[in-house]
Design a protein around this motif. Sequence first.
Motif, PDB file in Angstrom:
ATOM      1  N   LEU A 287       0.835  -1.205   0.000  1.00  0.00           N
ATOM      2  CA  LEU A 287       0.000   0.000   0.000  1.00  0.00           C
ATOM      3  C   LEU A 287       0.867   1.251   0.000  1.00  0.00           C
ATOM      4  O   LEU A 287       0.603   2.210  -0.733  1.00  0.00           O
ATOM      5  N   ALA A 288       1.919   1.242   0.819  1.00  0.00           N
ATOM      6  CA  ALA A 288       2.825   2.388   0.869  1.00  0.00           C
ATOM      7  C   ALA A 288       3.609   2.522  -0.431  1.00  0.00           C
ATOM      8  O   ALA A 288       3.854   3.639  -0.906  1.00  0.00           O
ATOM      9  N   VAL A 289       4.001   1.398  -1.016  1.00  0.00           N
ATOM     10  CA  VAL A 289       4.799   1.434  -2.246  1.00  0.00           C
ATOM     11  C   VAL A 289       3.980   2.007  -3.404  1.00  0.00           C
ATOM     12  O   VAL A 289       4.468   2.840  -4.183  1.00  0.00           O
ATOM     13  N   ILE A 290       2.726   1.580  -3.526  1.00  0.00           N
ATOM     14  CA  ILE A 290       1.874   2.118  -4.594  1.00  0.00           C
ATOM     15  C   ILE A 290       1.629   3.605  -4.375  1.00  0.00           C
ATOM     16  O   ILE A 290       1.689   4.411  -5.318  1.00  0.00           O
ATOM     17  N   ALA A 291       1.359   4.000  -3.125  1.00  0.00           N
ATOM     18  CA  ALA A 291       1.151   5.418  -2.832  1.00  0.00           C
ATOM     19  C   ALA A 291       2.415   6.218  -3.104  1.00  0.00           C
ATOM     20  O   ALA A 291       2.348   7.351  -3.613  1.00  0.00           O
ATOM     21  N   LEU A 292       3.561   5.642  -2.786  1.00  0.00           N
ATOM     22  CA  LEU A 292       4.837   6.311  -3.039  1.00  0.00           C
ATOM     23  C   LEU A 292       5.050   6.522  -4.532  1.00  0.00           C
ATOM     24  O   LEU A 292       5.504   7.595  -4.969  1.00  0.00           O
TER      25      LEU A 292
ATOM     26  N   PHE B  71      13.232   2.905   2.965  1.00  0.00           N
ATOM     27  CA  PHE B  71      12.738   3.056   4.328  1.00  0.00           C
ATOM     28  C   PHE B  71      11.312   2.521   4.483  1.00  0.00           C
ATOM     29  O   PHE B  71      10.962   1.968   5.531  1.00  0.00           O
ATOM     30  N   ALA B  72      10.500   2.662   3.446  1.00  0.00           N
ATOM     31  CA  ALA B  72       9.121   2.176   3.536  1.00  0.00           C
ATOM     32  C   ALA B  72       9.067   0.656   3.626  1.00  0.00           C
ATOM     33  O   ALA B  72       8.330   0.086   4.438  1.00  0.00           O
ATOM     34  N   THR B  73       9.854  -0.017   2.790  1.00  0.00           N
ATOM     35  CA  THR B  73       9.827  -1.478   2.792  1.00  0.00           C
ATOM     36  C   THR B  73      10.574  -2.073   3.978  1.00  0.00           C
ATOM     37  O   THR B  73      10.333  -3.229   4.351  1.00  0.00           O
ATOM     38  N   LEU B  74      11.464  -1.293   4.580  1.00  0.00           N
ATOM     39  CA  LEU B  74      12.161  -1.762   5.779  1.00  0.00           C
ATOM     40  C   LEU B  74      11.331  -1.545   7.038  1.00  0.00           C
ATOM     41  O   LEU B  74      11.538  -2.219   8.058  1.00  0.00           O
ATOM     42  N   SER B  75      10.382  -0.636   6.978  1.00  0.00           N
ATOM     43  CA  SER B  75       9.658  -0.216   8.180  1.00  0.00           C
ATOM     44  C   SER B  75       8.976  -1.360   8.947  1.00  0.00           C
ATOM     45  O   SER B  75       8.998  -1.360  10.181  1.00  0.00           O
ATOM     46  N   PRO B  76       8.366  -2.365   8.291  1.00  0.00           N
ATOM     47  CA  PRO B  76       7.696  -3.409   9.088  1.00  0.00           C
ATOM     48  C   PRO B  76       8.650  -4.222   9.956  1.00  0.00           C
ATOM     49  O   PRO B  76       8.229  -4.791  10.964  1.00  0.00           O
ATOM     50  N   THR B  77       9.923  -4.297   9.572  1.00  0.00           N
ATOM     51  CA  THR B  77      10.884  -5.108  10.316  1.00  0.00           C
ATOM     52  C   THR B  77      11.952  -4.271  11.008  1.00  0.00           C
ATOM     53  O   THR B  77      12.902  -4.821  11.558  1.00  0.00           O
ATOM     54  N   SER B  78      11.799  -2.940  10.992  1.00  0.00           N
ATOM     55  CA  SER B  78      12.832  -2.060  11.534  1.00  0.00           C
ATOM     56  C   SER B  78      12.715  -1.857  13.036  1.00  0.00           C
ATOM     57  O   SER B  78      13.617  -1.298  13.657  1.00  0.00           O
ATOM     58  N   ASN B  79      11.597  -2.276  13.638  1.00  0.00           N
ATOM     59  CA  ASN B  79      11.304  -2.046  15.059  1.00  0.00           C
ATOM     60  C   ASN B  79      11.100  -0.566  15.378  1.00  0.00           C
ATOM     61  O   ASN B  79      11.062  -0.187  16.549  1.00  0.00           O
TER      62      ASN B  79
END
Length: 723
Positions: free
Chosen positions: A224-229, A366-374
Amino acid sequence: MRNADKTPGKHAKNQLRMDDSASPSVVIPGAMKHVLLVAAIISIAFCAYSNSFDAGFLLDNEEIILKDGRVHTVTSDHIQRVLTGQYWPLGGSSLYRPLTTLSYLFNYAVLGDGTNPSGYHWINFILHAINIALVYALGLALLEQIPAAFFLTAIWALHPLLTESVTNIVGRADLLAALGVLAALLFHRKALQAAGLRKAGWLLAILLAVTAGLFSKESAIVVLAVIALYDLTFGQENSWRSRIPSYAAAVVPCLAFLYFRTHVLANAAVATSFPFTDNPLAGADFWTARVTAIKIIGKYLYLLVWPVSLSYDYSYNEIPLFGWSLIRWEDWKAILSLIVCACAAVVAIRSWRRHKPVFFFIAFFFATLSPTSNLVIMIGSIMAERFLYLPSIGFAGGVVYACRALSQRRPAWGPEFRYAAAAAVSVILLALSFRTYDRNMDWVDQGRFWQSGFEVAPGSFKTNLAIATDLPLLTQKDWARSISGANRALTILDPLPDLKNTGLAYRRAGAIYRNFGEKLASENGDGSVATEPIAERWYRKSLNALLRSEKIELAQDEWNRQENARRGKPGLTFLPSGLYLQLGRTYMRLSDPEHARSAFERGRMLESDPAILEELAEAYRTTGELHKAALALVEAVAVDPSQRQIFSKMLGLYAELDPSGCAVSRNGGTLTLNTNCPLVHKDICTASRNVASNFTRRWQHLEAASIRRTAVEELGCTPESLN
């Protein structure tokens, strides 16, 4: 404005897009060029991964594939359990990845790969190859130059950090999630350019891609974030009305996934907290955890730039928490990482208008790393290289764009500079290929794997424990290494309170200490009793470690019991049966059969583990309780019929227990178990009841129901005998 700064696709539409009115002589060479370039990258990647297809079932692979009965045969019951159960076979993970698990079922049962790892590795590489093609298509759309798209894809495809996703079999979840995200983004681009039925087709493709990605790994929700980006960066010329259908097509599977995941976790055994030792950030205050997480992002960036030292684990205490003192180098790492991230944000913002790909690649990382970045939510791991499979596309894109911008700023340098730049890039790609090939050798050679992890992350209790327990013990030097590794692991963990500690480390250390005592005893006698003072000292050391393990496990289980009771799951336990197997064995070495039998019985009440049941049967036999011993072995065979040595012992016990009865049939000197004999049949039903009860105690109701159904339909047990 440069072509690269225009909306992607317009330049490509004029030069690269297959046009309906174009003649075959024009279209085919252009399309074939892309096919050949992608094939070339895949071929180079295959060479880099060619030594990985024999890598064994390391780390989580054993539990998730080899020990998960759901993936061993194709039955409606197993498929139902996959679709309605957690990712880990014993639960407690809060992960729901049914498509990934079904892919293991496809390998194990449909393709017949079973315990042969090569077939699993082939599927992983095929998925990586598909992703290579998708990354090339994305690079071509964003950079609008074939060389730039080629080098972006090659850098990404060959980067050594990706080995933990490609070579590690259970890294397949990352491969499938990335495939879903990349495909959905490319389908979104097509949907923006289409109308009518063609647009509907692309929207359906988005829905399927997002569904596949999310039901393979939850991190695919970043789609969702990637498409919006993408829309924010390149799709501003398209109206919101044309974009909304794509968002709807992506949101629907996200909502469906959240619904099914919530339903599955609500009806499954759930551990109420992540292990502190796997992710110390979960036990830190808000700002300490976030600043430490930023430090880890800096470490990720360093490994992307210089992937020389790679490890499978970064658990406690390899990455110390931020100390707010600024007198430690570890704290300065966090400050430097924060500066780097801030600079990247500034560059991205400044590039949004004139250098849109730069903005996109930085934001994508940063968007794709965010779910696993803590940074947003706490997950079960503080750091893992597999988390970079998708974000590393942003890193590779940024590198390629920077190189292209540098070459365009100096046109007067002439062809010599371009040749030198091409040579430099070729050297980099070769270096990445060789490092990937070398890293795969670690995965193939287990000795190298565990040793390299320890050398890179010596502060992790897990890497210390691994060199203590997972390497062969052939020489005195090997034993010294093992004892030293166990001691270091416990030294790292000892300061932690019970609720933050891990009993597994003490349990494994206890087994090492006992085994070393047995070695010493066998060298100085028969080793049957602990009369040798040196051997007894190690048995006592083993007992102390195991009792500390029990103390930790009981404290955490009590906390879990209270929390789960509040959630409507009273009596749910996560105590490991293996702890009591080790305790029983150590008590036996200390000539304390009473405590040993008590430990084995406690373990049996937690799990019908054949190893525990075999030891318990021997303890019963020693005290003359032959029927109890036989019943324990029947239960062991009910769990794992392939245990032939246990079956032989069971036959011998029934022959001794019922010498003139019907329990054992003798045909030509061969003993066979008579399951129709009332004594045997009753024991089989009792064993089935015990196994089902243990599953129920762990809230594994589907497994319990399967055992009861088999007992009734195939073994002739009455429903009353199973309650």
